[in-house]
Design a protein around this motif. Sequence first.
Motif, PDB file in Angstrom:
ATOM      1  N   THR A  58       0.825  -1.213   0.000  1.00  0.00           N
ATOM      2  CA  THR A  58       0.000   0.000   0.000  1.00  0.00           C
ATOM      3  C   THR A  58       0.855   1.257   0.000  1.00  0.00           C
ATOM      4  OG1 THR A  58      -1.732  -1.177   1.210  1.00  0.00           O
ATOM      5  CG2 THR A  58      -1.836   1.229   1.218  1.00  0.00           C
ATOM      6  N   GLU A  81      -5.191   2.085  -8.188  1.00  0.00           N
ATOM      7  CA  GLU A  81      -5.266   1.494  -6.851  1.00  0.00           C
ATOM      8  C   GLU A  81      -6.304   0.374  -6.804  1.00  0.00           C
ATOM      9  OE1 GLU A  81      -5.926   2.833  -2.166  1.00  0.00           O
ATOM     10  OE2 GLU A  81      -6.203   4.279  -3.790  1.00  0.00           O
ATOM     11  N   ILE A 122       2.075   2.376  -3.530  1.00  0.00           N
ATOM     12  CA  ILE A 122       1.127   2.797  -4.566  1.00  0.00           C
ATOM     13  C   ILE A 122       1.277   4.286  -4.902  1.00  0.00           C
ATOM     14  CG2 ILE A 122      -1.328   3.130  -5.085  1.00  0.00           C
ATOM     15  CD1 ILE A 122      -1.898   0.481  -3.704  1.00  0.00           C
TER      16      ILE A 122
END
Length: 275
Positions: free
Chosen positions: A60, A81, A63
């Motif tokens: 995460t 995403e 990203i």
Amino acid sequence: MDKIIDIFQFTSFRKYLDEYQAARVQTDPDFTRAGACVLLGLPKTRSYYNDIIKGKKLSTRMIPKFVEVLGLNKKEAKYFETMVNMDQAKTATERNAFFEELLKQHPDSHRILNEDAYEYYNHWYNSVLFTALEVVDVSDDLEPIQKLIFPKVSVGTLKRSLELLERLGFVRKNENGFWKSCRDAVSSGDYNNSDLVRQYQLQSFELSKQALLASDGRSSDMATFTFSVSDDAFKAIAKEIQGLKARVRKIIMLDKKKATGVHQLNVHLFTNLKK
């Protein structure tokens, strides 16, 4: 930065990263897969970008760094995403949820082809060859794949088809010298009512006829029946068919295993009596 490729052509973030790098390095020689690692703030590794494409989990926290390097705007970043979340979902339920979200975010989830759709839909074997590239390793020697395609077409015909796919930007050679698709899928979209797409559909039904008559043990599942119902029931059946097509598309898009075959599905509901 001008958009190098359209992210909305993809539902796999890994395929998008692969195609983005291959396109950008043409004008930015420093944007190799190793060079991308430096831009991502990972100067000590040369393989991270390639590892992500090959299946490594994208965390995460990374990203936003990818979004910056790729030059994505807010809408594109959200789409990216969601692609990542769908790919890395742990359960089928989660993947379905992210897939539905992806469709909501896509500016036109049904239309992927551009104005060159007419040329692509001119012959049925263009779509078969395009799809087969995900199943079979195809080099410039087209004779092996020519022997596999049903019904038979000539090697020369397949060569012209491959040239078309390359010209349209649908395929390119990978690092191993094999032709692979650059898009997840091709849909007729806004061309559904064109005479040419109807001609393509006629070709597809002719393929069904040949499959039905084939005596080579080819796997098939065919059903035909005639019925009488009210107008309301007919509309309900038509709606059910639309739902079936949507569910089939979802199964195809969510299939994470390597493709092992190329298949054809034809559904035709029509009326025998004039009003």
